[in-house]
Motif scaffolding. Structure first.
Motif, PDB file in Angstrom:
ATOM      1  N   GLU A  49       0.809  -1.215   0.000  1.00 38.77           N
ATOM      2  CA  GLU A  49       0.000   0.000   0.000  1.00 38.77           C
ATOM      3  C   GLU A  49       0.845   1.268   0.000  1.00 38.77           C
ATOM      4  OE1 GLU A  49      -0.637   0.768   4.778  1.00 38.77           O
ATOM      5  OE2 GLU A  49      -2.355   0.257   3.559  1.00 38.77           O
ATOM      6  N   THR A  50       2.119   1.139   0.187  1.00 42.76           N
ATOM      7  CA  THR A  50       3.001   2.286   0.285  1.00 42.76           C
ATOM      8  C   THR A  50       3.932   2.342  -0.914  1.00 42.76           C
ATOM      9  OG1 THR A  50       4.637   3.382   1.678  1.00 42.76           O
ATOM     10  CG2 THR A  50       4.704   0.986   1.642  1.00 42.76           C
ATOM     11  N   HIS A  51       4.418   3.520  -1.216  1.00 39.32           N
ATOM     12  CA  HIS A  51       5.416   3.657  -2.272  1.00 39.32           C
ATOM     13  C   HIS A  51       6.817   3.640  -1.675  1.00 39.32           C
ATOM     14  CE1 HIS A  51       2.502   4.175  -5.390  1.00 39.32           C
ATOM     15  NE2 HIS A  51       1.858   5.044  -4.634  1.00 39.32           N
ATOM     16  N   ARG A  52       6.884   3.369  -0.399  1.00 44.40           N
ATOM     17  CA  ARG A  52       8.173   3.315   0.286  1.00 44.40           C
ATOM     18  C   ARG A  52       8.885   1.998   0.000  1.00 44.40           C
ATOM     19  NH1 ARG A  52       4.462   5.802   3.663  1.00 44.40           N
ATOM     20  NH2 ARG A  52       5.178   7.718   4.643  1.00 44.40           N
ATOM     21  N   GLN A  53      10.204   2.006   0.169  1.00 42.73           N
ATOM     22  CA  GLN A  53      10.977   0.770   0.179  1.00 42.73           C
ATOM     23  C   GLN A  53      10.651   0.083   1.506  1.00 42.73           C
ATOM     24  OE1 GLN A  53      12.346   0.148  -2.695  1.00 42.73           O
ATOM     25  NE2 GLN A  53      11.892   2.226  -3.323  1.00 42.73           N
ATOM     26  N   ARG A  82       5.526  -3.024  -7.997  1.00 43.26           N
ATOM     27  CA  ARG A  82       5.172  -1.610  -7.877  1.00 43.26           C
ATOM     28  C   ARG A  82       6.407  -0.714  -7.933  1.00 43.26           C
ATOM     29  NH1 ARG A  82       7.044   0.151  -3.286  1.00 43.26           N
ATOM     30  NH2 ARG A  82       6.722  -0.868  -1.296  1.00 43.26           N
ATOM     31  N   GLY A  83       7.570  -1.309  -8.255  1.00 44.54           N
ATOM     32  CA  GLY A  83       8.790  -0.526  -8.430  1.00 44.54           C
ATOM     33  C   GLY A  83       9.634  -0.370  -7.185  1.00 44.54           C
ATOM     34  N   GLY A  84       9.306  -1.095  -6.131  1.00 49.98           N
ATOM     35  CA  GLY A  84      10.062  -1.008  -4.880  1.00 49.98           C
ATOM     36  C   GLY A  84      10.943  -2.219  -4.662  1.00 49.98           C
ATOM     37  N   ARG A  85      11.472  -2.300  -3.480  1.00 48.63           N
ATOM     38  CA  ARG A  85      12.274  -3.473  -3.136  1.00 48.63           C
ATOM     39  C   ARG A  85      12.129  -3.796  -1.661  1.00 48.63           C
ATOM     40  NH1 ARG A  85      18.673  -2.178  -3.405  1.00 48.63           N
ATOM     41  NH2 ARG A  85      18.706  -4.423  -3.475  1.00 48.63           N
ATOM     42  N   MET A  86      12.256  -5.092  -1.363  1.00 53.82           N
ATOM     43  CA  MET A  86      12.214  -5.579   0.005  1.00 53.82           C
ATOM     44  C   MET A  86      13.631  -5.923   0.428  1.00 53.82           C
ATOM     45  SD  MET A  86      10.514  -9.053   1.640  1.00 53.82           S
ATOM     46  CE  MET A  86       8.797  -8.552   1.634  1.00 53.82           C
ATOM     47  N   ILE A  87      13.939  -5.571   1.657  1.00 57.88           N
ATOM     48  CA  ILE A  87      15.186  -5.926   2.310  1.00 57.88           C
ATOM     49  C   ILE A  87      14.800  -6.664   3.587  1.00 57.88           C
ATOM     50  CG2 ILE A  87      17.258  -5.034   3.460  1.00 57.88           C
ATOM     51  CD1 ILE A  87      17.279  -4.449   0.466  1.00 57.88           C
TER      52      ILE A  87
END
Length: 124
Positions: A49-53, A82-87
């Motif tokens: 739901e967020t555009h944050r990483q 959605r163009g982000g990444r998970m760490i």
């Protein structure tokens, strides 16, 4: 500001939006079938739901099985779409780190024991 999801969940989940670009999601307890069933919908909502990483903090997880690994991979793919990444941040949780390394998940989702390095990787 750290926000906790109501305690009805068997596996506690909380999140903190560090700034406009970074969200920390903290999971605590057992990432087994019961734990995943309890947090799956919320975890996905917080992830996409967020555009944050997104940094997923597993330092408080005391049990990780294939159901939990599948949930991490699924959400990492949704974040990537959605163009982000998970760490993943594991801190000094050697059991979870070993599981991620043994299964090769650490090669798919960047995994860190140092919080500052995890933050830099998420924002870099």
């Amino acid at each position: 500001m750290l926000q906790s999801i109501p305690p009805k969940y068997i596996m506690p989940i909380s999140f903190d939006d560090a700034d406009e670009t970074l969200r920390h999601i903290r999971l605590t307890g057992r990432l087994d079938m019961t734990g995943i069933d309890a947090i799956s919908e919320t975890f996905t909502e917080l992830s996409v739901e967020t555009h944050r990483q997104v940094i997923v903090d597993l330092s408080g997880v005391n049990f990780l099985v294939s159901f939990g690994i599948r949930e991490l991979i699924t959400n990492a793919k949704l974040i990537q779409q959605r163009g982000g990444r998970m760490i993943i941040f594991v801190g000094d949780n050697k059991a979870v780190l070993k599981t991620l390394e043994t299964t090769g998940i650490d090669t798919l989702i960047p995994t860190f024991v140092n919080a500052a390095q995890a933050d830099r990787a998420a924002l870099g």
